[in-house]
Scaffold this motif. Structure first.
Motif, PDB file in Angstrom:
ATOM      1  N   ALA A   9       0.814  -1.185   0.011  1.00 40.46           N
ATOM      2  CA  ALA A   9      -0.103   0.023   0.087  1.00 40.46           C
ATOM      3  C   ALA A   9       0.929   1.065   0.056  1.00 40.46           C
ATOM      4  CB  ALA A   9      -0.764  -0.060   1.050  1.00 40.46           C
ATOM      5  N   VAL A  10       0.598   2.461  -0.696  1.00 35.05           N
ATOM      6  CA  VAL A  10       1.355   3.639  -0.807  1.00 35.05           C
ATOM      7  C   VAL A  10       1.349   4.330   0.513  1.00 35.05           C
ATOM      8  CG1 VAL A  10       1.394   5.812  -1.985  1.00 35.05           C
ATOM      9  CG2 VAL A  10       0.434   3.749  -3.251  1.00 35.05           C
ATOM     10  N   LYS A  11       2.519   4.442   0.801  1.00 35.44           N
ATOM     11  CA  LYS A  11       2.753   5.208   2.180  1.00 35.44           C
ATOM     12  C   LYS A  11       3.060   6.677   1.801  1.00 35.44           C
ATOM     13  CE  LYS A  11       5.006   1.590   5.002  1.00 35.44           C
ATOM     14  NZ  LYS A  11       6.213   1.428   5.476  1.00 35.44           N
ATOM     15  N   VAL A  12       2.639   7.635   2.654  1.00 31.13           N
ATOM     16  CA  VAL A  12       2.813   9.201   2.587  1.00 31.13           C
ATOM     17  C   VAL A  12       4.023   9.333   3.797  1.00 31.13           C
ATOM     18  CG1 VAL A  12       2.158  11.515   2.770  1.00 31.13           C
ATOM     19  CG2 VAL A  12       0.483   9.738   1.813  1.00 31.13           C
ATOM     20  N   LEU A  13       5.359  10.062   3.250  1.00 33.66           N
ATOM     21  CA  LEU A  13       6.540  10.116   4.056  1.00 33.66           C
ATOM     22  C   LEU A  13       6.347  11.437   4.435  1.00 33.66           C
ATOM     23  CD1 LEU A  13       9.305   7.836   2.385  1.00 33.66           C
ATOM     24  CD2 LEU A  13       7.508   7.080   4.052  1.00 33.66           C
ATOM     25  N   PRO A  14       7.107  11.930   5.670  1.00 38.76           N
ATOM     26  CA  PRO A  14       7.088  13.187   5.934  1.00 38.76           C
ATOM     27  C   PRO A  14       8.371  13.836   5.086  1.00 38.76           C
ATOM     28  CG  PRO A  14       8.288  11.597   7.554  1.00 38.76           C
ATOM     29  CD  PRO A  14       7.528  10.905   6.696  1.00 38.76           C
ATOM     30  N   SER A  15       9.298  13.180   4.355  1.00 38.77           N
ATOM     31  CA  SER A  15      10.215  13.788   3.649  1.00 38.77           C
ATOM     32  C   SER A  15      10.831  13.032   2.699  1.00 38.77           C
ATOM     33  CB  SER A  15      11.480  14.449   4.517  1.00 38.77           C
ATOM     34  OG  SER A  15      12.081  13.091   5.167  1.00 38.77           O
ATOM     35  N   PHE A  16      11.397  13.590   1.535  1.00 41.06           N
ATOM     36  CA  PHE A  16      11.888  12.825   0.387  1.00 41.06           C
ATOM     37  C   PHE A  16      13.459  12.565   0.852  1.00 41.06           C
ATOM     38  CE2 PHE A  16      13.408  11.922  -3.638  1.00 41.06           C
ATOM     39  CZ  PHE A  16      12.361  11.722  -4.482  1.00 41.06           C
ATOM     40  N   GLN A  17      13.765  11.353   1.271  1.00 39.46           N
ATOM     41  CA  GLN A  17      15.003  11.064   1.409  1.00 39.46           C
ATOM     42  C   GLN A  17      15.443   9.512   0.757  1.00 39.46           C
ATOM     43  OE1 GLN A  17      16.506  10.941   5.654  1.00 39.46           O
ATOM     44  NE2 GLN A  17      15.477  12.978   6.147  1.00 39.46           N
ATOM     45  N   LEU A  18      16.637   9.768   0.252  1.00 38.78           N
ATOM     46  CA  LEU A  18      17.300   8.467  -0.398  1.00 38.78           C
ATOM     47  C   LEU A  18      17.670   7.690   0.658  1.00 38.78           C
ATOM     48  CD1 LEU A  18      18.588  10.377  -3.671  1.00 38.78           C
ATOM     49  CD2 LEU A  18      16.516   9.677  -3.200  1.00 38.78           C
ATOM     50  N   THR A  19      17.341   6.573   0.736  1.00 36.87           N
ATOM     51  CA  THR A  19      17.633   5.535   1.805  1.00 36.87           C
ATOM     52  C   THR A  19      18.222   4.333   1.560  1.00 36.87           C
ATOM     53  OG1 THR A  19      15.494   5.043   2.141  1.00 36.87           O
ATOM     54  CG2 THR A  19      16.267   6.774   3.597  1.00 36.87           C
ATOM     55  N   ARG A  20      18.596   4.122   0.123  1.00 35.93           N
ATOM     56  CA  ARG A  20      19.093   2.803  -0.344  1.00 35.93           C
ATOM     57  C   ARG A  20      20.263   3.047  -0.767  1.00 35.93           C
ATOM     58  NH1 ARG A  20      14.629   1.950   1.867  1.00 35.93           N
ATOM     59  NH2 ARG A  20      13.387   0.070   1.550  1.00 35.93           N
ATOM     60  N   GLU A  21      21.232   1.811  -0.915  1.00 36.06           N
ATOM     61  CA  GLU A  21      22.420   1.919  -1.303  1.00 36.06           C
ATOM     62  C   GLU A  21      22.739   2.735  -2.929  1.00 36.06           C
ATOM     63  OE1 GLU A  21      23.254  -2.310  -1.035  1.00 36.06           O
ATOM     64  OE2 GLU A  21      25.438  -1.637  -0.588  1.00 36.06           O
ATOM     65  N   VAL A  22      21.780   2.441  -3.951  1.00 32.40           N
ATOM     66  CA  VAL A  22      21.617   2.824  -5.075  1.00 32.40           C
ATOM     67  C   VAL A  22      20.334   3.440  -5.454  1.00 32.40           C
ATOM     68  CG1 VAL A  22      22.310   2.004  -7.762  1.00 32.40           C
ATOM     69  CG2 VAL A  22      22.843   0.639  -5.706  1.00 32.40           C
ATOM     70  N   CYS A  23      20.552   4.711  -6.039  1.00 34.89           N
ATOM     71  CA  CYS A  23      19.220   5.391  -6.495  1.00 34.89           C
ATOM     72  C   CYS A  23      19.241   6.267  -7.726  1.00 34.89           C
ATOM     73  CB  CYS A  23      19.150   6.501  -5.271  1.00 34.89           C
ATOM     74  SG  CYS A  23      19.460   6.054  -3.683  1.00 34.89           S
ATOM     75  N   GLY A  24      18.079   6.078  -8.561  1.00 31.07           N
ATOM     76  CA  GLY A  24      18.266   6.841  -9.674  1.00 31.07           C
ATOM     77  C   GLY A  24      17.093   7.883  -9.588  1.00 31.07           C
ATOM     78  N   VAL A  25      17.479   9.077  -9.896  1.00 29.82           N
ATOM     79  CA  VAL A  25      16.505  10.203  -9.647  1.00 29.82           C
ATOM     80  C   VAL A  25      16.418  11.076 -10.845  1.00 29.82           C
ATOM     81  CG1 VAL A  25      15.922  12.260  -8.108  1.00 29.82           C
ATOM     82  CG2 VAL A  25      17.375  10.466  -7.155  1.00 29.82           C
ATOM     83  N   VAL A  26      14.889  11.237 -11.120  1.00 30.72           N
ATOM     84  CA  VAL A  26      14.547  12.071 -12.335  1.00 30.72           C
ATOM     85  C   VAL A  26      13.522  13.305 -11.752  1.00 30.72           C
ATOM     86  CG1 VAL A  26      13.047  11.733 -14.605  1.00 30.72           C
ATOM     87  CG2 VAL A  26      14.784   9.936 -13.805  1.00 30.72           C
ATOM     88  N   HIS A  27      13.862  14.253 -12.541  1.00 33.64           N
ATOM     89  CA  HIS A  27      13.005  15.297 -12.217  1.00 33.64           C
ATOM     90  C   HIS A  27      11.954  15.584 -13.472  1.00 33.64           C
ATOM     91  CE1 HIS A  27      13.384  19.903 -10.810  1.00 33.64           C
ATOM     92  NE2 HIS A  27      12.350  19.492 -10.399  1.00 33.64           N
ATOM     93  N   ILE A  28      10.618  15.810 -12.697  1.00 39.24           N
ATOM     94  CA  ILE A  28       9.491  16.112 -13.485  1.00 39.24           C
ATOM     95  C   ILE A  28       9.191  17.497 -13.765  1.00 39.24           C
ATOM     96  CG2 ILE A  28       6.890  15.276 -13.892  1.00 39.24           C
ATOM     97  CD1 ILE A  28       8.984  13.010 -13.844  1.00 39.24           C
ATOM     98  N   LEU A  29       9.149  17.913 -15.113  1.00 41.62           N
ATOM     99  CA  LEU A  29       8.791  19.185 -15.185  1.00 41.62           C
ATOM    100  C   LEU A  29       7.454  19.387 -16.200  1.00 41.62           C
ATOM    101  CD1 LEU A  29      12.386  20.133 -16.731  1.00 41.62           C
ATOM    102  CD2 LEU A  29      11.337  20.589 -14.309  1.00 41.62           C
ATOM    103  N   GLY A  30       6.928  20.615 -16.234  1.00 40.27           N
ATOM    104  CA  GLY A  30       5.926  20.937 -17.147  1.00 40.27           C
ATOM    105  C   GLY A  30       4.453  20.940 -16.278  1.00 40.27           C
ATOM    106  N   ALA A  31       3.466  20.048 -16.615  1.00 39.96           N
ATOM    107  CA  ALA A  31       1.933  20.235 -16.150  1.00 39.96           C
ATOM    108  C   ALA A  31       2.069  20.095 -14.576  1.00 39.96           C
ATOM    109  CB  ALA A  31       1.041  19.431 -16.805  1.00 39.96           C
TER     110      ALA A  31
END
Lengths: 156, 124
Positions: free
Chosen positions: A35-57
């Motif tokens: 089930a989807v969880k809502v977190l208090p902050s956006f933190q990278l917490t694993r060894e390997v992460c890929g991050v993409v920025h969404i732009l536009g609408a």
């Protein structure tokens, strides 16, 4: 005027759907999502992460993250390589491409118009803390396949 | 016979190289559009198909496609887009610019093999 809340819901549904589809298409068999969880902050917490920025609408950030072992296993199935043959560069490239595939397909499936994605940033290591400050809600989707877990964070 | 894959992702280049090799092609790799165009101009007569990503640092895939089709030496070489960009508008832009095929990521090795043969005019 489009409703941002409705757009966010559509985007999150698309994100969940395409991630399941991508993982299942790579021979992982049945993949489940908590089930989807809502977190208090956006933190990278694993060894390997890929991050993409969404732009536009909508604007925001999506991160795909897992342990090095899990990313190696995913990349191994995609490329047909033995995981022991994969270098750190391969792992970084792999998580970046996985994030790119997840976000690109999310954008295509959501069809809410005028969305763009940036090239992915890949991060790897056990000794970092990374946080993105945002006033937007942070949703966590956790996927399980065999003995592996992949976590996707979305703040849009 | 050679294929050229232009993609900033080594992971994707590796998959395409594997498929191309099984089909009997030598697969050349370029990690960006500028390098891809250079290889294409050096080996024009040997390259039978270009597999081209859309989102890359530097020149994007559409710009590379337009450069290939604008050059009389390379304009006859078929180009297949291989990208996460699956929206109709992207597909239309690519076809209008001269792409012969459009494959979204991810793809299975079997699907890519079939697409390569189709793009070369040898398949269904």
């Amino acid at each position: 005027m489009a409703d941002p809340l409705e757009h966010r819901r559509i985007l999150l549904d698309a994100l969940q759907g395409v991630t399941l589809q991508i993982l299942e298409s790579e021979s992982w068999g049945t993949v489940t999502c908590d089930a989807v969880k809502v977190l208090p902050s956006f933190q990278l917490t694993r060894e390997v992460c890929g991050v993409v920025h969404i732009l536009g609408a909508l604007h925001g950030l999506v991160a795909v993250m897992a342990t090095q072992r899990t990313v190696a296993a995913i990349i191994g199935t995609i490329t047909g390589s033995q995981t022991r043959e994969l270098t750190q560069e391969d792992i970084l490239d792999g998580i970046a491409e996985l994030a790119n595939m997840v976000c690109g397909n999310m954008k295509s499936r959501a069809q809410i118009g005028n969305l763009a994605i940036t090239p992915p940033v890949a991060i790897m290591g056990t000794e970092f803390i990374a946080q993105w400050k945002t006033v937007l809600p942070v949703h966590q989707l956790t996927f399980h396949m065999r003995d592996h877990t992949l976590v996707v964070l979305a703040s849009v | 016979m050679k294929l050229l894959t232009i993609d900033d992702s080594k992971t994707i280049r590796r998959v395409i190289a594997g498929v191309g090799s099984v089909l009997g092609f030598e697969v050349l790799e370029a990690e960006n559009g500028a390098v891809g165009l250079e290889i294409l101009r050096e080996q024009t007569d040997e390259i039978k198909l270009v597999l081209l990503d859309w989102n890359m640092p530097g020149l994007n895939g559409l710009e590379v496609l337009q450069a290939i089709k604008a050059d009389p030496r390379t304009q006859q070489i078929p180009v297949m887009m291989v990208t996460t960009e699956g929206e109709r508008e992207y597909i239309i832009k690519a076809i209008q610019a001269g792409a012969v095929h459009y494959q979204t990521k991810p793809f299975s090795q079997e699907v890519m093999a079939a697409r390569i043969m189709e793009a070369l005019g040898a398949g269904g």
